[in-house]
Design a protein around this motif. Structure first.
Motif, PDB file in Angstrom:
ATOM      1  N   PHE A 105      -7.510   0.220   2.891  1.00  0.00           N
ATOM      2  CA  PHE A 105      -6.956  -0.417   1.782  1.00  0.00           C
ATOM      3  C   PHE A 105      -7.544  -0.616   0.687  1.00  0.00           C
ATOM      4  N   PRO A 137      -7.034   6.607   4.644  1.00  0.00           N
ATOM      5  CA  PRO A 137      -5.768   5.867   4.180  1.00  0.00           C
ATOM      6  C   PRO A 137      -6.071   4.273   4.286  1.00  0.00           C
ATOM      7  N   SER A 167       0.627   0.261   5.825  1.00  0.00           N
ATOM      8  CA  SER A 167      -0.023   0.925   6.612  1.00  0.00           C
ATOM      9  C   SER A 167      -1.567   1.009   6.193  1.00  0.00           C
ATOM     10  N   THR A 168      -1.771   1.019   4.978  1.00  0.00           N
ATOM     11  CA  THR A 168      -3.400   0.915   4.719  1.00  0.00           C
ATOM     12  C   THR A 168      -3.906  -0.471   5.144  1.00  0.00           C
ATOM     13  N   TYR A 188      -6.336   2.040  -1.710  1.00  0.00           N
ATOM     14  CA  TYR A 188      -4.972   1.559  -1.863  1.00  0.00           C
ATOM     15  C   TYR A 188      -4.935   0.583  -3.093  1.00  0.00           C
ATOM     16  N   ASP A 244       5.924  -2.918  -0.125  1.00  0.00           N
ATOM     17  CA  ASP A 244       5.197  -1.427  -0.338  1.00  0.00           C
ATOM     18  C   ASP A 244       4.817  -0.786   0.869  1.00  0.00           C
ATOM     19  N   PRO A 245       5.458   0.010   1.643  1.00  0.00           N
ATOM     20  CA  PRO A 245       5.160   0.648   2.907  1.00  0.00           C
ATOM     21  C   PRO A 245       3.583   0.846   3.085  1.00  0.00           C
ATOM     22  N   ARG A 246       2.926   1.349   1.765  1.00  0.00           N
ATOM     23  CA  ARG A 246       1.603   1.726   1.850  1.00  0.00           C
ATOM     24  C   ARG A 246       0.693   0.783   1.961  1.00  0.00           C
ATOM     25  N   PHE A 247       1.098  -0.563   1.512  1.00  0.00           N
ATOM     26  CA  PHE A 247       0.211  -1.923   1.738  1.00  0.00           C
ATOM     27  C   PHE A 247       0.310  -1.943   3.084  1.00  0.00           C
ATOM     28  N   SER A 298     -12.787   6.532   0.200  1.00  0.00           N
ATOM     29  CA  SER A 298     -11.977   7.658  -0.895  1.00  0.00           C
ATOM     30  C   SER A 298     -12.893   9.023  -0.545  1.00  0.00           C
ATOM     31  N   GLN A 305      -5.616   2.678  -6.319  1.00  0.00           N
ATOM     32  CA  GLN A 305      -4.424   3.555  -6.491  1.00  0.00           C
ATOM     33  C   GLN A 305      -3.485   2.736  -7.424  1.00  0.00           C
ATOM     34  N   ILE A 306      -2.982   1.504  -6.941  1.00  0.00           N
ATOM     35  CA  ILE A 306      -2.041   0.698  -7.561  1.00  0.00           C
ATOM     36  C   ILE A 306      -2.706   0.070  -8.917  1.00  0.00           C
TER      37      ILE A 306
END
Lengths: 261, 355
Positions: A211, A209, A54-55, A214, A49-52, A204, A217-218
């Motif tokens: 961790f 952005p 990046s965060t 994130y 996951d690119p968000r993982f 938040s 969110q998931i």
């Protein structure tokens, strides 16, 4: 004596089960992403996951900045308090504990009110305010670590010894005090790192952005991945704690206080 | 002008006067000790010389320059601390070279000077050891070398031996004295240990409650104490309360009358005084044969001190007297508890102080 020992063991086992059972259950659940098979699919998905990435990278970057800022702020302050105003040490300790008392929401609201206006908008538009907030959150841990480190050495006498040899106070701080509290500094740094990596409320509220958000969110959109991320986060914290323990053991003479032998 | 001069020094902490009316002149190359009980102001005085404390009043001159308000980093005064204060993260070699590095000396010059210092303290084999790998005595020698490496104008030693055991203390104090003589460095030594002060110093300053009681050579301090405090603090002393009878030197102590010669001429008749006599100045004999001007005593206890015996003697109305006699002589005396003895108080040895 034997009975006391058995009771101690019993309580230790109960305590360990209390902490370990949910963790084992989470780890077990994170390995069941594939039907009827234990595997690392949830972890593979998380890492893909690119968000993982990046965060995680963002929080890592913020944690490094937080550690540097904390050291710059706390070490000279703690040193100065011990050296020049030891009577205010209790007051300083109380101030450093305030972030544990003041709710994060209140703190972030206050910070954004002050730094959201001209000429400080850049603070809110960049991660600067997030770093500042994290410095405040990490203050109790960093200050206590540094203070314990300073307590282990005779700050007063070492400073005077350095001064009698011609060293200025900044030189003494850098060349005498710093090298003798490295273990304490690293302990503070790892604790700060663990706090920043898991920080959620401020990130938040300031829409960062990071961790922490994130993970939240998931957890609302995935089933197995949140457990995998939780285990990763735990492992990161444990790695930090292990590093603190390891550094504590591998510091011969660094915490020795001069005395008769 | 003396090399180090302290003029009318006064130091006040809040309401407490730590040092008052302190005047001292130290000659170049002199070894001077500040001796006194805890809280007498000796360490505060030393810290003012080092620059760690600023005098409330008065001036400090070093080699003609006013140092009163100069920062400790600029004074060129070496200091050795009771707790050694070696930098734990540096080896003995690096500790010694610390001040030279700050002074901006070249690596070669530092290495040369550090080796000289290591040779001086006879610690070349331990040069690369860290403080925690050294014994207390070795740590203090490194601390001494570190202070001397920068060639200070004055060396200050703040109770440098108090954390060490008796044997090392004795050998190290002789070593310090030898090094001081070899380098001819002006040294101020703070101690509460009178034996230490008397054995190594050129002059001793006895302090009490922030002021100087007496300045003198160790022999003067010991044999001619000027005040009751010095007489009591330095060495052991027997004190016998009495009253001056006349101006011919007669003092009545209980039913005894002692003639103390001209010592008492400064006191008028009926003045309450205390006669003082060192234990080794008492002459102790067996009860028989009777000695002139002696009086009977009973032996309470005898302590063997190695080369001497310390005798605690019950002297009736005069209370308990302490006598110290050579061990060889003590063998000729009756030393069983309760043994009948007699003592003489030689009048030429009796000192007189206002009670």
């Amino acid at each position: 004596m034997k009975r006391t020992s058995l009771t101690s063991w019993l309580w230790m086992i109960i305590g360990a089960l209390y902490f370990l059972l949910p963790l084992i259950a989470t780890a077990d659940f994170s390995l069941r992403a594939e039907k009827n098979k234990l595997g690392f699919l949830a972890y593979e998905r998380v890492f893909a996951d690119p968000r993982f990435i990046s965060t995680f990278t963002f929080s890592l970057y913020v944690s490094i900045l937080t550690i540097i800022a904390s050291i710059i702020l706390v070490v000279p302050t703690a040193y100065w308090v011990r050296l020049r105003v030891p009577t205010f040490r209790r007051a300083f300790e109380f101030i450093t504990l305030l972030p544990l008392i003041i709710p994060a929401v209140v703190l972030v609201f206050g910070l954004s009110r002050i730094y959201g206006k001209y000429p400080f908008q850049f603070m809110i538009e960049t991660p600067a305010l997030f770093v500042v907030g994290n410095v405040i959150f990490a203050l109790p841990y960093m200050y206590r670590s540094v203070d314990i480190g300073l307590r282990a050495i005779d700050v007063h006498t070492l400073t005077e010894a350095a001064q009698s040899l011609g060293a200025s106070l900044p030189y003494t701080l850098l060349r005498v005090i710093f090298p003798n509290i490295t273990v304490a500094l690293l302990s503070g740094a790892f604790l700060t790192f663990a706090i920043v990596m898991g920080e959620f409320t401020m990130a938040s509220l300031l829409v960062q952005p990071a961790f922490g958000p994130y993970m939240q969110q998931i957890s609302s959109s995935k089933v197995y991945e949140p457990s995998a991320v939780a285990i990763i986060s735990f492992m990161l914290t444990w790695a930090c704690t292990g590093a603190i323990q390891l550094l504590g053991r591998r510091s011969p003479g660094q915490t020795q206080v001069a005395g008769s032998r | 002008m003396a090399f180090l001069t302290l003029t009318n020094i006064r130091k006040v902490f809040g309401m407490a006067v730590a040092v008052d009316q302190f005047n001292l002149q130290v000659e170049r190359g002199e070894f001077l000790s500040l001796l006194g009980p805890s809280g007498c102001g000796k360490t505060t005085t030393m810290r003012m010389i080092a620059g760690f404390e600023t005098p409330t009043a008065g001036t400090i001159h070093l080699d003609g320059k006013d140092m009163t308000n100069i920062s400790p980093t600029k004074r060129n005064v070496g200091m050795v601390f009771q707790s050694y204060a070696l930098f734990p993260h540096l080896s003995a070699r690096d500790n010694i070279g610390f001040g030279l590095k700050i002074a901006g000396q070249s690596k070669d010059a530092i290495a040369k000077r550090v080796n000289e210092m290591l040779a001086l303290i006879k610690m070349q084999p331990q040069a690369d050891r860290f403080p925690h790998q050294l014994s207390g005595g070795q740590q203090q020698r490194v601390a001494l070398a570190r202070a001397l490496a920068v060639k200070p104008q004055v060396l200050l030693l703040d109770e440098p031996l108090s954390a060490l055991d008796a044997k090392i203390r004795e050998s190290l104090r002789n070593e310090i004295r030898d090094i001081q003589r070899a380098l001819n460095i002006t040294t101020v030594y703070v101690t509460h240990d009178q034996e230490e002060a008397l054995s190594v110093s050129d002059r001793v300053v006895v302090m009490s409650a922030g002021h100087i009681e007496q300045i003198g050579t160790p022999l003067e301090i010991y044999s001619q104490p000027q005040t009751l405090f010095v007489a009591d603090f330095v060495g052991s002393m027997n004190f016998i309360p009495g009253t001056v009878i006349d101006n011919k030197g007669n003092v009545r102590c209980a039913s005894h009358t002692f003639n103390v010669g001209t010592n008492v001429s400064a006191f008028s008749a009926n003045t309450a005084v205390r006669l003082a006599l060192r234990p080794e100045e008492l002459r102790v004999y067996n009860r028989e044969p009777q000695q002139p001007d002696s009086f009977p005593v009973t032996l309470n206890s005898a302590e063997f001190m190695g080369t001497t015996y310390r005798l605690h003697l019950a002297a009736g109305e005069l209370g308990t007297l302490l006598a110290e006699v050579p061990a060889n002589y003590a063998r000729t005396l009756h030393t069983a508890v309760g043994a009948p003895l007699q003592v003489q108080l030689p009048s030429e040895m009796l000192r007189v102080f206002t009670a």
